[in-house]
Design a protein around this motif. Structure first.
Motif, PDB file in Angstrom:
ATOM      1  N   ARG A   4       0.838  -1.207   0.000  1.00 52.32           N
ATOM      2  CA  ARG A   4       0.000   0.000   0.000  1.00 52.32           C
ATOM      3  C   ARG A   4       0.871   1.254   0.000  1.00 52.32           C
ATOM      4  O   ARG A   4       0.572   2.228  -0.699  1.00 52.32           O
ATOM      5  CB  ARG A   4      -0.947  -0.001   1.210  1.00 52.32           C
ATOM      6  CG  ARG A   4      -2.140  -0.941   1.057  1.00 52.32           C
ATOM      7  CD  ARG A   4      -3.189  -0.690   2.143  1.00 52.32           C
ATOM      8  NE  ARG A   4      -2.715  -1.133   3.451  1.00 52.32           N
ATOM      9  CZ  ARG A   4      -2.942  -2.347   3.953  1.00 52.32           C
ATOM     10  NH1 ARG A   4      -3.616  -3.245   3.239  1.00 52.32           N
ATOM     11  NH2 ARG A   4      -2.488  -2.672   5.150  1.00 52.32           N
ATOM     12  N   GLN A   5       1.947   1.227   0.774  1.00 46.12           N
ATOM     13  CA  GLN A   5       2.830   2.384   0.823  1.00 46.12           C
ATOM     14  C   GLN A   5       3.561   2.579  -0.510  1.00 46.12           C
ATOM     15  O   GLN A   5       3.714   3.708  -0.988  1.00 46.12           O
ATOM     16  CB  GLN A   5       3.851   2.225   1.953  1.00 46.12           C
ATOM     17  CG  GLN A   5       4.711   3.459   2.189  1.00 46.12           C
ATOM     18  CD  GLN A   5       3.893   4.692   2.512  1.00 46.12           C
ATOM     19  OE1 GLN A   5       3.046   4.673   3.410  1.00 46.12           O
ATOM     20  NE2 GLN A   5       4.120   5.791   1.781  1.00 46.12           N
TER      21      GLN A   5
ATOM     22  N   SER B  12      -2.228   3.249  -9.318  1.00 47.61           N
ATOM     23  CA  SER B  12      -3.666   3.248  -9.035  1.00 47.61           C
ATOM     24  C   SER B  12      -4.442   2.148  -9.758  1.00 47.61           C
ATOM     25  O   SER B  12      -5.665   2.203  -9.816  1.00 47.61           O
ATOM     26  CB  SER B  12      -4.268   4.606  -9.402  1.00 47.61           C
ATOM     27  OG  SER B  12      -4.054   4.898 -10.775  1.00 47.61           O
TER      28      SER B  12
ATOM     29  N   CYS C 215       2.421   1.782  -3.430  1.00 49.91           N
ATOM     30  CA  CYS C 215       1.431   2.319  -4.369  1.00 49.91           C
ATOM     31  C   CYS C 215       1.295   3.831  -4.197  1.00 49.91           C
ATOM     32  O   CYS C 215       1.188   4.575  -5.177  1.00 49.91           O
ATOM     33  CB  CYS C 215       0.082   1.624  -4.187  1.00 49.91           C
ATOM     34  SG  CYS C 215       0.055  -0.101  -4.746  1.00 49.91           S
ATOM     35  N   LYS C 216       1.316   4.300  -2.948  1.00 50.20           N
ATOM     36  CA  LYS C 216       1.254   5.743  -2.698  1.00 50.20           C
ATOM     37  C   LYS C 216       2.516   6.422  -3.215  1.00 50.20           C
ATOM     38  O   LYS C 216       2.451   7.470  -3.868  1.00 50.20           O
ATOM     39  CB  LYS C 216       1.098   5.997  -1.190  1.00 50.20           C
ATOM     40  CG  LYS C 216      -0.244   5.589  -0.613  1.00 50.20           C
ATOM     41  CD  LYS C 216      -0.289   5.861   0.892  1.00 50.20           C
ATOM     42  CE  LYS C 216      -1.605   5.392   1.495  1.00 50.20           C
ATOM     43  NZ  LYS C 216      -1.624   5.599   2.972  1.00 50.20           N
ATOM     44  N   ASP C 217       3.662   5.824  -2.938  1.00 47.97           N
ATOM     45  CA  ASP C 217       4.937   6.435  -3.321  1.00 47.97           C
ATOM     46  C   ASP C 217       5.069   6.580  -4.840  1.00 47.97           C
ATOM     47  O   ASP C 217       5.638   7.563  -5.324  1.00 47.97           O
ATOM     48  CB  ASP C 217       6.102   5.604  -2.793  1.00 47.97           C
ATOM     49  CG  ASP C 217       6.199   5.627  -1.276  1.00 47.97           C
ATOM     50  OD1 ASP C 217       5.566   6.502  -0.648  1.00 47.97           O
ATOM     51  OD2 ASP C 217       6.900   4.755  -0.709  1.00 47.97           O
ATOM     52  N   TYR C 218       4.551   5.599  -5.569  1.00 47.68           N
ATOM     53  CA  TYR C 218       4.686   5.600  -7.027  1.00 47.68           C
ATOM     54  C   TYR C 218       3.435   6.106  -7.744  1.00 47.68           C
ATOM     55  O   TYR C 218       3.396   6.120  -8.975  1.00 47.68           O
ATOM     56  CB  TYR C 218       5.025   4.192  -7.525  1.00 47.68           C
ATOM     57  CG  TYR C 218       6.469   3.799  -7.295  1.00 47.68           C
ATOM     58  CD1 TYR C 218       7.434   3.964  -8.292  1.00 47.68           C
ATOM     59  CD2 TYR C 218       6.872   3.241  -6.083  1.00 47.68           C
ATOM     60  CE1 TYR C 218       8.754   3.603  -8.083  1.00 47.68           C
ATOM     61  CE2 TYR C 218       8.192   2.881  -5.857  1.00 47.68           C
ATOM     62  CZ  TYR C 218       9.131   3.066  -6.866  1.00 47.68           C
ATOM     63  OH  TYR C 218      10.436   2.699  -6.670  1.00 47.68           O
ATOM     64  N   GLY C 219       2.419   6.502  -6.987  1.00 49.47           N
ATOM     65  CA  GLY C 219       1.184   6.950  -7.611  1.00 49.47           C
ATOM     66  C   GLY C 219       0.532   5.853  -8.447  1.00 49.47           C
ATOM     67  O   GLY C 219      -0.046   6.116  -9.502  1.00 49.47           O
TER      68      GLY C 219
END
Length: 226
Positions: free
Chosen positions: A61-62, A70, A64-68
């Motif tokens: 999950r982290q 989606s 996915c946030k770091d790399y945008g």
């Protein structure tokens, strides 16, 4: 409805590093993200199921946030073996579902779009589809000592890849069987039901990344495709 179950349970031991191999970057992006994107590129309608060890969910999950990142995926827990991990993925597919389900290694980010399409089409018509490539090196069969090793005809052998694809109902019946140690891939599980396996042409670039050398090859493949 078509599904793809992507298995990402590696620990990175053969890489000699602490980061699981599916999360290592190639061309500036984690391997697993490239794998998922390849299937989304194939179809916006494809339902993607990601199987990850429970302890890796938060890390994913982290990332996915770091790399945008989606791309929508259903995420479920891995099991003690590949068999049990796939069974967990299949559990997210309705019992009455019709269509094709594929199973793919999360550390194979380069299946050709035409190979993915060929596998789904073949599984729709023949209930099974397993991509393979020819053996290009000489093979020797090592016999029990004191017997010698012998050369075997490589033209009679193929290297097996993923995605392996199956009629959903057939695959669910296959995974209702008790686990056996000789279940090394999905094809072996389906064969245990007495069902034949249909082979299709794979692509040589569809490597499984497991060693540092594979990372070097993967970087070269990314560079050639950009």
């Amino acid at each position: 409805m078509n599904y793809i179950i992507i298995l990402a349970g590696g620990k990175g031991l053969r890489m000699g590093c602490d980061v699981p191999k599916q999360f290592l970057p190639i061309g500036g992006k984690p391997v697993l993200m490239r794998t998922i994107e390849r299937f989304r590129e194939y179809s916006e309608q494809l339902s993607i199921i990601l199987v990850l060890p429970a302890e890796q969910h938060e890390y994913w999950r982290q990332l996915c946030k770091d790399y945008g990142f989606s791309v929508e995926c259903q995420v479920t827990n891995g099991g003690p073996t590949r068999f049990h991990s796939i069974k967990n993925g299949l559990a997210l597919i309705p019992d009455d579902a019709q269509g094709v389900v594929g199973v793919h290694d999360g550390v194979r980010p380069f299946p050709a779009i035409e190979v993915i399409d060929r596998c789904y089409a073949t599984a729709r018509s023949h209930a099974t589809a397993v991509p393979v490539v020819p053996v290009i090196e000489t093979l020797r069969h090592v016999l029990p000592q004191p017997q010698p090793s012998v050369t075997v005809p490589r033209s009679q052998y193929r290297l097996v890849q993923t995605p392996q694809m199956f009629d959903i109902q057939l695959h669910k019946r296959a995974y209702a069987q008790p686990y056996r140690d000789d279940f090394t891939d999905d094809a072996s599980v389906v064969e245990a039901l007495g069902h034949d396996i249909t082979l299709v042409e794979g692509n040589r670039e569809n490597i499984k990344i497991t060693t540092p050398f594979d990372m070097v090859v993967a970087e070269a493949i990314v560079a050639s495709q950009q």
